[in-house]
Design a protein around this motif. Structure first.
Motif, PDB file in Angstrom:
ATOM      1  N   PRO B  43       0.977  -1.131   0.238  1.00  0.00           N
ATOM      2  CA  PRO B  43      -0.035  -0.199  -0.032  1.00  0.00           C
ATOM      3  C   PRO B  43       0.933   1.138  -0.134  1.00  0.00           C
ATOM      4  O   PRO B  43       0.342   2.363  -0.305  1.00  0.00           O
ATOM      5  CB  PRO B  43      -1.012  -0.053   1.435  1.00  0.00           C
ATOM      6  CG  PRO B  43      -0.048  -1.071   2.087  1.00  0.00           C
ATOM      7  CD  PRO B  43       0.822  -2.321   1.185  1.00  0.00           C
ATOM      8  N   GLU B  44       2.025   1.113   0.437  1.00  0.00           N
ATOM      9  CA  GLU B  44       2.810   2.158   0.398  1.00  0.00           C
ATOM     10  C   GLU B  44       3.502   2.562  -0.998  1.00  0.00           C
ATOM     11  O   GLU B  44       4.235   3.746  -1.175  1.00  0.00           O
ATOM     12  CB  GLU B  44       4.195   1.772   1.333  1.00  0.00           C
ATOM     13  CG  GLU B  44       3.594   1.971   2.809  1.00  0.00           C
ATOM     14  CD  GLU B  44       2.653   2.937   3.302  1.00  0.00           C
ATOM     15  OE1 GLU B  44       3.247   4.174   2.969  1.00  0.00           O
ATOM     16  OE2 GLU B  44       1.770   2.874   3.926  1.00  0.00           O
ATOM     17  N   ARG B  45       3.522   1.838  -2.024  1.00  0.00           N
ATOM     18  CA  ARG B  45       4.306   1.790  -3.297  1.00  0.00           C
ATOM     19  C   ARG B  45       3.237   2.500  -4.306  1.00  0.00           C
ATOM     20  O   ARG B  45       1.988   1.971  -4.268  1.00  0.00           O
ATOM     21  CB  ARG B  45       4.808   0.289  -3.587  1.00  0.00           C
ATOM     22  CG  ARG B  45       5.547   0.588  -4.834  1.00  0.00           C
ATOM     23  CD  ARG B  45       6.236  -0.776  -5.304  1.00  0.00           C
ATOM     24  NE  ARG B  45       6.102  -0.683  -6.761  1.00  0.00           N
ATOM     25  CZ  ARG B  45       6.235  -2.039  -7.412  1.00  0.00           C
ATOM     26  NH1 ARG B  45       6.459  -3.119  -6.604  1.00  0.00           N
ATOM     27  NH2 ARG B  45       6.570  -2.001  -8.710  1.00  0.00           N
ATOM     28  N   ASN B  46       3.475   3.057  -5.239  1.00  0.00           N
ATOM     29  CA  ASN B  46       2.727   3.627  -6.284  1.00  0.00           C
ATOM     30  C   ASN B  46       3.000   2.620  -7.603  1.00  0.00           C
ATOM     31  O   ASN B  46       4.292   2.420  -7.918  1.00  0.00           O
ATOM     32  CB  ASN B  46       3.248   5.075  -6.759  1.00  0.00           C
ATOM     33  CG  ASN B  46       2.565   5.818  -5.562  1.00  0.00           C
ATOM     34  OD1 ASN B  46       1.521   5.748  -5.035  1.00  0.00           O
ATOM     35  ND2 ASN B  46       3.253   6.965  -5.308  1.00  0.00           N
ATOM     36  N   TYR B  47       1.934   2.010  -7.957  1.00  0.00           N
ATOM     37  CA  TYR B  47       2.205   1.328  -9.260  1.00  0.00           C
ATOM     38  C   TYR B  47       1.531   1.864 -10.514  1.00  0.00           C
ATOM     39  O   TYR B  47       0.588   3.016 -10.427  1.00  0.00           O
ATOM     40  CB  TYR B  47       1.266  -0.049  -8.976  1.00  0.00           C
ATOM     41  CG  TYR B  47       1.762  -0.840  -7.807  1.00  0.00           C
ATOM     42  CD1 TYR B  47       2.777  -1.940  -8.166  1.00  0.00           C
ATOM     43  CD2 TYR B  47       1.104  -0.759  -6.534  1.00  0.00           C
ATOM     44  CE1 TYR B  47       3.253  -2.512  -6.962  1.00  0.00           C
ATOM     45  CE2 TYR B  47       1.737  -1.490  -5.506  1.00  0.00           C
ATOM     46  CZ  TYR B  47       2.594  -2.455  -5.754  1.00  0.00           C
ATOM     47  OH  TYR B  47       3.076  -3.312  -4.680  1.00  0.00           O
ATOM     48  N   ARG B  78      -9.421   1.771  -9.732  1.00  0.00           N
ATOM     49  CA  ARG B  78      -8.747   2.647  -8.726  1.00  0.00           C
ATOM     50  C   ARG B  78      -9.285   2.639  -7.459  1.00  0.00           C
ATOM     51  O   ARG B  78      -8.872   2.990  -6.280  1.00  0.00           O
ATOM     52  CB  ARG B  78      -8.385   4.170  -9.213  1.00  0.00           C
ATOM     53  CG  ARG B  78      -7.188   4.222 -10.190  1.00  0.00           C
ATOM     54  CD  ARG B  78      -6.913   5.406 -10.840  1.00  0.00           C
ATOM     55  NE  ARG B  78      -7.187   6.603  -9.837  1.00  0.00           N
ATOM     56  CZ  ARG B  78      -6.094   7.019  -9.270  1.00  0.00           C
ATOM     57  NH1 ARG B  78      -4.813   6.418  -9.517  1.00  0.00           N
ATOM     58  NH2 ARG B  78      -6.190   7.889  -8.622  1.00  0.00           N
ATOM     59  N   TYR B  81      -7.633   0.012  -5.943  1.00  0.00           N
ATOM     60  CA  TYR B  81      -6.337  -0.233  -5.874  1.00  0.00           C
ATOM     61  C   TYR B  81      -6.034   1.362  -5.856  1.00  0.00           C
ATOM     62  O   TYR B  81      -5.510   1.766  -7.238  1.00  0.00           O
ATOM     63  CB  TYR B  81      -5.604  -1.042  -6.634  1.00  0.00           C
ATOM     64  CG  TYR B  81      -5.799  -2.422  -6.548  1.00  0.00           C
ATOM     65  CD1 TYR B  81      -5.552  -3.014  -5.438  1.00  0.00           C
ATOM     66  CD2 TYR B  81      -6.756  -2.997  -7.617  1.00  0.00           C
ATOM     67  CE1 TYR B  81      -5.639  -4.434  -5.300  1.00  0.00           C
ATOM     68  CE2 TYR B  81      -6.963  -4.470  -7.486  1.00  0.00           C
ATOM     69  CZ  TYR B  81      -6.481  -5.250  -6.183  1.00  0.00           C
ATOM     70  OH  TYR B  81      -6.714  -6.357  -6.281  1.00  0.00           O
ATOM     71  N   ASN B  83      -3.612   3.397  -4.992  1.00  0.00           N
ATOM     72  CA  ASN B  83      -2.259   3.482  -5.191  1.00  0.00           C
ATOM     73  C   ASN B  83      -1.513   3.049  -6.748  1.00  0.00           C
ATOM     74  O   ASN B  83      -0.376   2.882  -7.004  1.00  0.00           O
ATOM     75  CB  ASN B  83      -1.306   2.955  -4.189  1.00  0.00           C
ATOM     76  CG  ASN B  83      -1.346   1.603  -4.143  1.00  0.00           C
ATOM     77  OD1 ASN B  83      -2.622   1.112  -4.346  1.00  0.00           O
ATOM     78  ND2 ASN B  83      -0.454   0.677  -3.673  1.00  0.00           N
ATOM     79  N   THR B  84      -2.648   2.931  -7.481  1.00  0.00           N
ATOM     80  CA  THR B  84      -2.160   2.485  -8.913  1.00  0.00           C
ATOM     81  C   THR B  84      -2.556   3.443 -10.139  1.00  0.00           C
ATOM     82  O   THR B  84      -3.726   3.878 -10.095  1.00  0.00           O
ATOM     83  CB  THR B  84      -3.090   1.269  -9.401  1.00  0.00           C
ATOM     84  OG1 THR B  84      -2.819   0.480  -8.341  1.00  0.00           O
ATOM     85  CG2 THR B  84      -2.606   0.572 -10.761  1.00  0.00           C
ATOM     86  N   GLU B  85      -1.895   3.956 -10.766  1.00  0.00           N
ATOM     87  CA  GLU B  85      -2.064   4.933 -12.001  1.00  0.00           C
ATOM     88  C   GLU B  85      -2.299   4.181 -13.310  1.00  0.00           C
ATOM     89  O   GLU B  85      -1.484   3.199 -13.694  1.00  0.00           O
ATOM     90  CB  GLU B  85      -1.217   5.919 -12.328  1.00  0.00           C
ATOM     91  CG  GLU B  85      -1.595   6.935 -12.924  1.00  0.00           C
ATOM     92  CD  GLU B  85      -0.245   7.906 -13.217  1.00  0.00           C
ATOM     93  OE1 GLU B  85      -0.351   9.074 -14.227  1.00  0.00           O
ATOM     94  OE2 GLU B  85       0.843   7.899 -12.725  1.00  0.00           O
TER      95      GLU B  85
END
Lengths: 343, 469
Positions: B43-47, B78, B81, B83-85
């Motif tokens: 959850p801390e990472r951007n995908y 989104r 998720y 944190n997903t672009e």
């Protein structure tokens, strides 16, 4: 001696000329109708048409229409009385100026003649009851022209005109934004304004009479159509023309200044004609516009819906045929019309 | 001493080669081994998921990127998720191959590609298999022909989305007038048993009987070689076998040509240009083809043009294309798939999971969206209730569709090499040859000519293969 002979020869030519000129004028007047018809079948923009590589197939089309000519017949009280749309327009014009209170019958009767004479007297014209160019112009001059707000500096950018025949309005767009809106008169029911996407291919001034002060010709592939001024300003806002788009002279003068040759003119506001024949490359007509519009609605690229069944339209038909598994010959078969849902 | 040095050097070289080979193997298989539907999302990472969308062609009307469809799909994903672009990019069909090759060279293809089926097999080795993300019970929900179309070897290599099958159409009113004897011929066709390879010669005799119902009751699109290709695949049991062996022999090709010729000579079958559909909808033809599902959508168009003899869709029964019949069938037409690509270096199981889930969701939503035009069907059948209701089609249409799609399962999957060989053989030899035949440029002798060309083509492939050895 030689000088005397020269003077004598000059006098002979002058006399002959003065006799022949009125005769020629009469002849022109007498054959005016035929000339107008002949003009409708010839190309008045040969150079432009060649540039556009437009196939002409009007004869086969069998629907060559009258050119958008403005009749300026001289009207007067006769036996039997003259009748027609020009008489209707006269009565309507007199009526709007408060000079005629009878019915708009299209019949040049005694009552109409008396109204004309009264109007001519009021305007200081010869009160003979004969309606020629001078009387038409006097009627037009007396008619109030609505003011269209000019926005001062005309912006740079791509010009485009949309003519809405249902609302009888002409709208100028610059870079897609509405710049100006004018009231217009459009074709009568029996001589409708062509629907489609055309271009201004000729600009000229002071044709006079029914064409008013400016003319912007369109490349409609059959007949002669354009946007022009008028000497019957009370007709603006109605269905009155033989297919052309009429404007107040003052408005068409504004338009003339800002619209260059080549400008796209989209004419909308009524359905185009049903397709009842097997269309093929080279055909022109309102039914071609119907086909082109249907192809465009389905996402096929026909370029402009310009009433010409050219290479691009044929390519779009071929693509449609391929997509639906039909033999791709680019012709307007009944199956093609069915798939497109054209009338 | 010198000998020892050489041995050490050799040992180092071998160790290096083994190490390098092992590393390559690990690099290749690691993404496959770690492909996990349960992979943990940090959850801390951007995908970021890069998506390429092939601009729609023909009757595949993929929505433009500005359309609401895409914002709904991306915002829906989104919301799960955040944190997903998702980065969408439209690519035109003519540019797709070049751009993809460039991206693959850099090791950075899109994570997800939305395209028609002609593309995805080209790069199937560089895609991630979807098998682990598609449990067995969910597989039942897909049209089997659609799954077959994305099968490469043992794996499913893309998410099937939308299918535009090639079909035939029969007029219910005309069929009802047939004697039971003749009606049974059409029943066999509908059930997919008429064209099966073993009884192929019998099909000819049965079809010729249709003449009793009146001449030219079967009508075929003029100039289209599609049916001859379908028949060749049916009679040959798939054209090429799993080991590249030729299944379509000269005798079988001749029987196909003979059938076609006999149907025309006996005036059972007519080739029609320009009026096939209108003739059918005005009640003059009993069976026409090939057509698409779009024939069920022409209600308004037919009314507008005054064709009212056949009620749409109630009076139109869809038939599988000739040759439709399970494994030996000829599912053809256009399909849309959504594939997930490998990245170099591998971006981790979480990224793969997100790409895979997005591809799955997108394939289903896009299948529904594309199918509401009536030009095709969603490959995922749980969407059918919603889709059929939007189309206004009832249980009869559903049953008819399920049957013909079941019978249009497609050519059996082959290994990539033979799949490509079969695709080229159909595109480069059978279609042009049959095209000349149906357009009258050559006669029945085309069978012999095609046989020679096919054998030469396969021999060249085999030759190349042995040279490679």
């Amino acid at each position: 001696m030689d000088r005397l002979r020269g003077v004598e020869r000059f006098l002979v030519w002058l006399t002959a000329g003065s006799l022949l000129l009125p005769l020629a004028a009469c002849g022109v007047w007498f054959f005016a109708g035929d000339i107008a018809k002949a003009q409708s079948s010839i190309d008045i923009y040969p150079a432009k048409m060649q540039d556009l590589d437009i196939p002409r197939d009007e004869v086969e089309m069998g629907q060559l229409e009258e050119a958008c000519c403005e009749s300026d017949r001289v009207l007067y009280y006769a036996d039997p009385p003259m009748t027609g749309e020009d008489v209707e327009e006269l009565q309507r014009g007199l009526q709007q100026l408060g000079a005629y209170h009878g019915p708009v019958s299209g019949r040049f009767d005694r009552r109409t003649m008396e109204a004309v004479i009264a109007f001519q007297r009021q305007e200081g014209l010869t009160p003979d009851g004969v309606v020629g160019p001078v009387t038409w112009q006097a009627l037009a001059d007396d008619f109030p022209v609505p003011v269209v707000e000019g926005s001062g500096q005309v912006p740079e950018g791509q010009r485009e005109i949309v003519v809405d025949v249902a609302r009888r309005q002409l709208i100028v767009y610059i870079d897609g934004k509405e710049y100006q809106r004018y009231p217009v008169a459009v074709g009568l029911g029996k001589t409708p304004t062509p629907i489609g996407e055309f271009r201004i291919v000729q600009k000229s001034m002071n044709w006079g009479g029914g064409f008013g002060t400016r003319w912007l010709g369109l490349n409609v592939p059959w007949g002669i159509y354009g946007i022009h001024g008028t000497n019957k300003p009370w007709s603006i806002g109605t269905q009155a023309s033989a297919g052309c788009i009429r404007m107040f002279n003052r408005h068409v003068e504004q338009l003339y200044r800002i619209i260059p040759e080549g400008t796209l003119v989209r004419i909308v506001g009524r359905p185009s004609d049903p397709v009842t024949r097997l269309l093929k490359p080279g055909n022109t007509g309102q039914d071609v516009v119907t086909l082109q519009q249907a192809l465009a609605e389905k996402g096929y690229d026909v370029g402009l819906a310009d009433a010409r069944y050219g290479e691009q339209t044929a390519a779009a038909v071929k693509q449609l045929q391929e997509d639906y598994g039909l033999y791709p010959d680019g012709l307007g078969w009944p199956d093609v019309y069915l798939l497109l849902g054209v009338r | 001493m010198q000998g020892r040095m050489v041995r050490v050097a050799l040992a180092v070289l071998v160790a290096a080669a083994v190490g390098f080979g092992g590393w390559q193997l690990v690099r290749w298989y690691y993404p496959l081994i770690t492909l996990d539907p349960e992979a943990e999302i940090d959850p801390e990472r951007n995908y970021t998921i890069n998506v390429w969308v092939e601009r729609g062609r023909g009757l595949v009307k993929i929505p433009a990127l500005e359309a609401e469809f895409w914002s709904q799909v991306t915002s829906g994903f989104r919301s799960r998720y955040p944190n997903t672009e998702i980065v969408l990019q439209e690519v035109s069909a003519p540019d797709l191959e070049r751009k993809m090759e460039e991206a693959l060279d850099k090791g950075r293809p899109p994570h997800v590609l939305v395209a028609s089926s002609q593309w995805f097999r080209l790069w199937s080795e560089l895609q991630l298999p979807i098998d682990r993300f598609l449990p067995e019970e969910e597989r039942e929900g897909y049209i089997q022909g659609a799954l077959q179309k994305v099968t490469v070897g043992e794996n499913l290599m893309a998410w099937p989305s939308h299918i535009q099958p090639r079909l035939w159409a029969a007029s219910r009113k005309q069929l009802n007038r047939l004697s039971s004897d003749l009606a049974s011929v059409l029943e066999e066709w509908k059930a997919g048993t008429l064209w099966s390879g073993d009884d192929f010669p019998a099909a000819r005799d049965k079809l010729l009987k249709l003449k009793d119902a009146g001449e030219k009751q079967l009508a075929h699109q003029f100039g289209s070689p599609a049916t001859l290709v379908d028949l060749s695949a049916a009679v040959g049991g798939g054209i090429i076998g799993p080991k590249g062996e030729l299944l379509l022999t000269k005798e079988l090709l001749t029987s196909v040509i003979d059938l076609w010729q006999a149907l025309q000579d006996e005036e059972v079958l007519e080739l029609v240009q320009g009026t096939l559909l209108t003739g059918f909808l005005s009640g003059k033809r009993m069976v026409i083809g090939p057509v698409g599902l779009w024939i069920w959508t022409l209600k308004e168009e037919a009314a507008l043009r005054g064709y009212r003899a056949v009620a749409i869709p109630e009076d139109i029964i869809l038939l599988p294309a000739p040759g439709g019949g399970g494994e030996n069938g000829c599912f053809s037409g256009t399909t849309v798939e959504v594939a997930v690509f490998r990245q170099r270096p591998f971006q981790g199981p979480a990224q793969a999971r997100l790409s895979m889930e997005f591809a799955r969701d997108l394939s289903r939503k896009l299948g529904l969206e594309l199918s509401t035009t009536g030009l095709g069907v969603p490959a995922y059948k749980p969407l059918w209730d919603e889709w059929l209701s939007a189309m206004g089609w009832g249980p009869d249409q559903r049953a008819n569709l399920e049957q013909v799609l079941e019978l249009s399962a497609g050519l059996p999957p082959l290994r990539a090499k033979w799949h490509e060989a079969r695709r080229r053989l159909i595109g480069e030899i059978l279609i042009p040859g049959f095209d000349d035949f149906v357009n009258g440029k050559v006669g029945p002798e085309i069978a012999e000519q095609l046989d020679k060309e096919i054998r030469t083509f396969l021999a060249s492939l085999q030759g190349r293969r042995s040279q490679g050895k």
